[in-house]
Enzyme design. Structure first.
Site, PDB file in Angstrom:
ATOM      1  N   LYS A 148       0.709  -1.320  -0.044  1.00 17.68           N
ATOM      2  CA  LYS A 148       0.021   0.254   0.004  1.00 17.68           C
ATOM      3  C   LYS A 148       1.001   1.232   0.055  1.00 17.68           C
ATOM      4  O   LYS A 148       1.997   1.339   0.591  1.00 17.68           O
ATOM      5  CB  LYS A 148      -0.900   0.093   1.341  1.00 17.68           C
ATOM      6  N   GLY A 185       7.464   1.311   4.647  1.00  8.78           N
ATOM      7  CA  GLY A 185       6.227   1.973   4.810  1.00  8.78           C
ATOM      8  C   GLY A 185       5.117   1.634   3.691  1.00  8.78           C
ATOM      9  O   GLY A 185       4.127   2.165   3.430  1.00  8.78           O
ATOM     10  N   GLY A 221       3.759  -1.428   3.960  1.00  4.87           N
ATOM     11  CA  GLY A 221       2.623  -2.367   4.652  1.00  4.87           C
ATOM     12  C   GLY A 221       2.975  -3.703   4.310  1.00  4.87           C
ATOM     13  O   GLY A 221       2.077  -4.580   4.459  1.00  4.87           O
ATOM     14  N   ASP A 269      -1.950  -1.529  10.320  1.00  7.79           N
ATOM     15  CA  ASP A 269      -2.348  -1.580   8.841  1.00  7.79           C
ATOM     16  C   ASP A 269      -2.858  -2.949   8.379  1.00  7.79           C
ATOM     17  O   ASP A 269      -3.557  -2.986   7.284  1.00  7.79           O
ATOM     18  CB  ASP A 269      -1.347  -1.436   7.997  1.00  7.79           C
TER      19      ASP A 269
END
Ligand code: C5P
Length: 318
Positions: free
Chosen positions: A15, A104, A106, A142
């Site tokens: 993501k 970052g 996910g 997340d």
């Protein structure tokens, strides 16, 4: 859906965060946030296979992601069988890592969600979504996004409170992958120190939180229709100045994307990955090739956004 003795394989997509606003720190140590999650085509591949030997076995290929028993795939599988109230059955989990860790993007969270989806399919269990969501949220903030169906969602709370949005048409983008890892907890700490230095105490950081008697202010207003242009107008990431200061390669990657007019260009999550949109897939490929040659210590890859999160594929029946 029965796959007794069979196998299931899943793509676990990465993501990006089209927007990420970090609000106040909560009593439990987490931060309230508002974010727009968007799934993208870069993905890990997870294969789950039933075996005769009891218990779980996890094989990870493609990256050194630390001890197997700390891997979110392993932890998700344990949590799944704990929720069913039974010992782990014989399953071989094979994870091919393509999404970098500490980026970052996910990756670990998506792997965990894929594990839960894959085990549901493999054992024909029908744990209702709220229970899967609760298992996911306990594994990481997340994870619940990756258990949904739309590739675009608004996340609030610590990221686990989701409102799925009408997905946008797939869109070309360039991902910049600096060869540095940003630990999530460390980045929250760095952001808090920066805010303290700048005199933004908890009151300022709590903008939109519950500190005032007035209605909480929504920092990411969703207009109707919430189209690409509306999403682009919200593009921001509160971690960006901190990440750029800590890691010059992140700043160079972002500057490179902006010079190529791959905009909006932003940091993803708490870094280290960055992304920028391109008009077409061919433009994204061209920009990725050019920037990979120009920017030291950063790989650039072309991909697209995903309208939908992928479900499990049953690869054979026993
Ligand atoms: O939930 P997750 O495992 O991804 O969080 C990792 C760490 O990031 C947490 O332990 C916490 O320090 C920080 N975090 C936070 N606020 C959030 C999400 C994560 O402070 N909303």
């Amino acid at each position: 859906m029965s796959v007794a003795g069979g196998a299931v394989h899943l793509r676990a997509p990465a993501k990006i965060n089209l927007a990420l606003r970090i609000l106040g720190r909560r009593a439990d140590g987490y931060h309230e946030l508002e974010t727009l999650f968007q799934a993208v085509g870069l993905h890990d591949v997870l294969r789950l296979e039933r075996t005769d030997a009891p218990g779980l076995e996890l094989v990870v290929e493609g990256a050194d992601v630390g001890p197997v028993h700390e891997n979110l795939v392993w932890r998700a599988a344990q949590a799944f069988f704990a929720e069913l109230g039974q010992p782990a059955q014989g399953v071989l989990l094979h994870l091919e890592k393509r999404i970098p860790a500490g980026a970052g993007l996910g990756g670990g969270s998506s792997d965990a969600a894929a594990t839960l989806r894959g085990l549901q399919a493999l054992f024909s269990t029908e744990l209702p979504h709220p229970r899967l969501h609760a298992i996911g949220a306990a594994l990481g903030s997340d994870v619940p996004f990756f258990l949904g169906s739309s590739g675009l969602a608004l996340g609030t709370g610590r990221g686990e409170v989701l409102k799925e949005l009408e997905p946008h048409e797939p869109r070309a983008l360039v991902l910049g992958l600096p060869q540095v890892a940003c630990g999530t907890a460390a980045m929250y700490g760095a952001l808090a120190r920066r805010r303290a230095e700048q005199g933004q105490g908890s009151a300022a950081a709590m903008q939109g939180g519950s500190s005032s008697a007035a209605q909480p202010r929504t920092l990411l207003p969703l207009t109707h229709p919430f189209d690409r242009a509306a999403a682009d107008a919200l593009a921001c990431n509160d971690f960006e100045p901190v990440a750029m200061e800590l890691h010059p390669s992140i700043a160079q990657a972002l500057n490179g994307l902006r010079e190529e007019h791959a905009v909006p260009a932003l940091l993803s999550g708490s870094g280290s990955a960055v992304f920028g949109f391109a008009p077409t897939a061919a433009d994204a490929e061209r920009i990725a090739t050019r920037l990979s040659a120009q920017v030291a210590d950063v790989d650039f890859v072309a991909t697209t956004t995903l309208a939908r999160l992928p479900g499990p594929d049953i690869t054979f029946r026993g």
